[in-house]
Design an enzyme around this catalytic site. Structure first.
Site, mmCIF file in Angstrom:
data_model
loop_
_atom_site.group_PDB
_atom_site.id
_atom_site.type_symbol
_atom_site.label_atom_id
_atom_site.label_comp_id
_atom_site.label_asym_id
_atom_site.label_seq_id
_atom_site.Cartn_x
_atom_site.Cartn_y
_atom_site.Cartn_z
ATOM 1 N N THR A 252 48.461 3.914 -33.646
ATOM 2 C CA THR A 252 47.520 3.829 -34.777
ATOM 3 C C THR A 252 48.120 3.025 -35.933
ATOM 4 O O THR A 252 47.396 2.325 -36.635
ATOM 5 C CB THR A 252 47.079 5.226 -35.281
ATOM 6 O OG1 THR A 252 48.236 5.977 -35.647
ATOM 7 C CG2 THR A 252 46.283 5.980 -34.245
ATOM 8 N N PHE B 164 41.598 8.249 -30.154
ATOM 9 C CA PHE B 164 40.293 8.773 -29.788
ATOM 10 C C PHE B 164 39.836 9.888 -30.712
ATOM 11 O O PHE B 164 38.683 9.965 -31.093
ATOM 12 C CB PHE B 164 40.337 9.334 -28.363
ATOM 13 C CG PHE B 164 40.049 8.302 -27.316
ATOM 14 C CD1 PHE B 164 39.658 7.021 -27.658
ATOM 15 C CD2 PHE B 164 40.157 8.627 -25.973
ATOM 16 C CE1 PHE B 164 39.385 6.079 -26.691
ATOM 17 C CE2 PHE B 164 39.890 7.683 -24.993
ATOM 18 C CZ PHE B 164 39.506 6.411 -25.356
ATOM 19 N N HIS C 103 47.600 5.683 -17.434
ATOM 20 C CA HIS C 103 46.156 5.428 -17.590
ATOM 21 C C HIS C 103 45.830 3.944 -17.437
ATOM 22 O O HIS C 103 44.770 3.489 -17.869
ATOM 23 C CB HIS C 103 45.661 5.960 -18.947
ATOM 24 C CG HIS C 103 45.689 7.463 -19.036
ATOM 25 N ND1 HIS C 103 45.495 8.149 -20.195
ATOM 26 C CD2 HIS C 103 45.874 8.408 -18.073
ATOM 27 C CE1 HIS C 103 45.584 9.468 -19.956
ATOM 28 N NE2 HIS C 103 45.814 9.639 -18.680
ATOM 29 N N CYS D 113 33.516 -10.448 -8.744
ATOM 30 C CA CYS D 113 34.662 -10.904 -7.960
ATOM 31 C C CYS D 113 34.253 -12.110 -7.112
ATOM 32 O O CYS D 113 33.310 -12.022 -6.319
ATOM 33 C CB CYS D 113 35.150 -9.770 -7.065
ATOM 34 S SG CYS D 113 36.523 -10.236 -6.005
HETATM 35 P P1 NAD Z 1 44.510 11.269 -28.720
HETATM 36 O O1 NAD Z 1 43.628 10.304 -29.439
HETATM 37 O O2 NAD Z 1 43.908 12.384 -27.993
HETATM 38 O O3 NAD Z 1 45.561 11.911 -29.735
HETATM 39 C C1 NAD Z 1 46.315 11.158 -30.601
HETATM 40 C C2 NAD Z 1 47.187 12.124 -31.407
HETATM 41 O O4 NAD Z 1 48.058 11.348 -32.211
HETATM 42 C C3 NAD Z 1 46.384 13.011 -32.361
HETATM 43 O O5 NAD Z 1 46.778 14.355 -32.178
HETATM 44 C C4 NAD Z 1 46.758 12.527 -33.764
HETATM 45 O O6 NAD Z 1 46.916 13.555 -34.702
HETATM 46 C C5 NAD Z 1 48.087 11.874 -33.519
HETATM 47 N N1 NAD Z 1 48.353 10.717 -34.397
HETATM 48 C C6 NAD Z 1 47.506 9.722 -34.718
HETATM 49 N N2 NAD Z 1 48.138 8.784 -35.457
HETATM 50 C C7 NAD Z 1 49.414 9.223 -35.604
HETATM 51 C C8 NAD Z 1 50.551 8.694 -36.249
HETATM 52 N N3 NAD Z 1 50.512 7.517 -36.887
HETATM 53 N N4 NAD Z 1 51.702 9.385 -36.208
HETATM 54 C C9 NAD Z 1 51.767 10.592 -35.556
HETATM 55 N N5 NAD Z 1 50.722 11.130 -34.906
HETATM 56 C C10 NAD Z 1 49.563 10.461 -34.923
HETATM 57 O O7 NAD Z 1 45.405 10.390 -27.782
HETATM 58 P P2 NAD Z 1 46.013 10.672 -26.380
HETATM 59 O O8 NAD Z 1 46.623 12.023 -26.322
HETATM 60 O O9 NAD Z 1 46.806 9.495 -26.044
HETATM 61 O O10 NAD Z 1 44.789 10.751 -25.345
HETATM 62 C C11 NAD Z 1 43.634 9.967 -25.426
HETATM 63 C C12 NAD Z 1 43.434 8.907 -24.353
HETATM 64 O O11 NAD Z 1 42.936 7.764 -24.981
HETATM 65 C C13 NAD Z 1 44.637 8.458 -23.637
HETATM 66 O O12 NAD Z 1 44.402 8.780 -22.343
HETATM 67 C C14 NAD Z 1 44.707 6.936 -23.750
HETATM 68 O O13 NAD Z 1 44.625 6.389 -22.464
HETATM 69 C C15 NAD Z 1 43.460 6.535 -24.474
HETATM 70 N N6 NAD Z 1 43.617 5.651 -25.656
HETATM 71 C C16 NAD Z 1 44.610 4.707 -25.706
HETATM 72 C C17 NAD Z 1 44.750 3.897 -26.837
HETATM 73 C C18 NAD Z 1 45.846 2.865 -26.853
HETATM 74 O O14 NAD Z 1 46.215 2.347 -25.800
HETATM 75 N N7 NAD Z 1 46.426 2.537 -28.017
HETATM 76 C C19 NAD Z 1 43.899 4.060 -27.924
HETATM 77 C C20 NAD Z 1 42.881 5.037 -27.842
HETATM 78 C C21 NAD Z 1 42.759 5.827 -26.698
HETATM 79 ZN ZN ZN Z 2 36.502 -8.215 -4.772
#
Ligand code: NAD
Ligand code: ZN
Length: 270
Positions: free
Chosen positions: A30, A37, A125, A159
């Site tokens: 983030t 999410f 993922h 494809c």
């Molecule tokens: P999540 O969105 O469920 O949880 C993120 C957690 O991080 C939250 O509890 C939040 O409080 C915490 N958080 C947010 N910013 C923060 C910071 N700067 N410092 C500390 N903590 C912080 O995410 P998840 O558990 O990874 O699961 C959601 C799914 O979404 C995953 O499976 C992933 O594949 C996908 N996803 C990936 C991305 C990416 O690749 N950057 C982005 C969004 C969602």
């Molecule tokens: Zn194909």
């Protein structure tokens, strides 16, 4: 325990560990400008994930068009983002020689850009920077698909080998987890002596079971997250706060104890 004290304790544990598994979630990215999410203003406030499940993607041409529209909107956000100090801290753990595996739920490729190797990184993922045909398995160049979608040459990629359905190589809701990566992640959880979770709500399974597996096998657990998680009660140390700030501090403390660690971390966090 306040956050400075918990970072100091986590740094000590890191300096003494021999086989570290780092498990990361959307929260580590983030501060690179990629929304997670579940935080307010996150992706779930703007899109309904129940409409974009894997089954619907397979069954409906309309869902495939919606899916690619969203994917085309978010792709530039991922490719423009830069790794932040938390990603660099994880890369420094690998550079110190202590990283057994980095298991990431993220699909943004920022860990590899920060310096983590492909061999040590397990993307449970998948990756949004890749695409493939779900019918014949053929890989497709995501950057090239993006260019053609933006130019309006195509609305939904097909494809050219089999005429099948092309999808970004991420694991969608309702899609089976990749077997090899999932097995690697659980093996690493069993074999580590320290697991550090960074920026995950620990609500998405099976990833959320990895800390349980590590603790069951005798490892210590550090959880770095802004908010409480359902696994906090299993943690040896809980660090609340920004991933970038706290991971830098944890690394600094580890460097104060271990010269080898300091040598690995300093160039990354300068
Ligand atoms: P999540 O969105 O469920 O949880 C993120 C957690 O991080 C939250 O509890 C939040 O409080 C915490 N958080 C947010 N910013 C923060 C910071 N700067 N410092 C500390 N903590 C912080 O995410 P998840 O558990 O990874 O699961 C959601 C799914 O979404 C995953 O499976 C992933 O594949 C996908 N996803 C990936 C991305 C990416 O690749 N950057 C982005 C969004 C969602
Ligand atoms: Zn194909």
């Amino acid at each position: 325990m306040n956050s400075v004290e918990s970072c100091r304790r986590a740094g000590e544990m890191l300096a003494r560990a021999e086989a570290v598994v780092v498990l990361t979630g959307a929260g580590i990215s983030t501060e690179s400008g990629i929304p997670d999410f579940r935080s307010p203003g996150g992706l779930w406030d703007r899109y309904d994930p129940t409409k974009l499940t894997f089954d619907r993607f397979c069954a409906s041409a309309e869902t495939r068009r919606d899916y690619w529209r969203l994917a085309t909107e978010t792709y530039p956000l991922l490719t423009r983002a830069e790794p932040n100090p938390a990603h660099l801290a994880v890369a420094a753990i690998e550079a110190s020689g202590r990283l057994l595996k980095l298991v990431t739920q993220n699909i943004d490729g920022l860990h590899q850009r920060a310096g983590n190797s492909e061999q040590r990184t397990v993307e449970i993922h998948g990756s949004s920077l890749k695409a493939h045909c779900i019918d014949c398995g053929r890989p497709h160049d995501r950057a090239e698909l993006h260019r053609r979608l933006l130019a309006g040459e195509i609305a939904v990629p097909e494809c050219e080998a089999c005429g099948g359905r092309v999808k970004p190589s991420t694991i969608s809701f309702g899609q089976a987890m990749p077997e090899k990566e999932t097995a690697e992640a659980f093996d690493a959880a069993r074999d580590c002596d320290l697991m550090i979770v960074v920026g995950s709500s620990l609500q998405v399974y099976p990833a959320a079971a990895l800390p349980d597996e590590a603790v069951r096998s005798g490892a210590s657990l550090v959880i770095v997250n802004r908010e409480p998680t359902p696994k906090d009660e299993n943690a040896t140390v809980i660090v609340r706060g920004s991933a970038a700030e706290t991971m830098s501090l944890i690394l600094k403390h580890a460097g104060d104890i271990s010269a080898g660690f300091k040598a690995a971390a300093d160039p990354m966090l300068r």
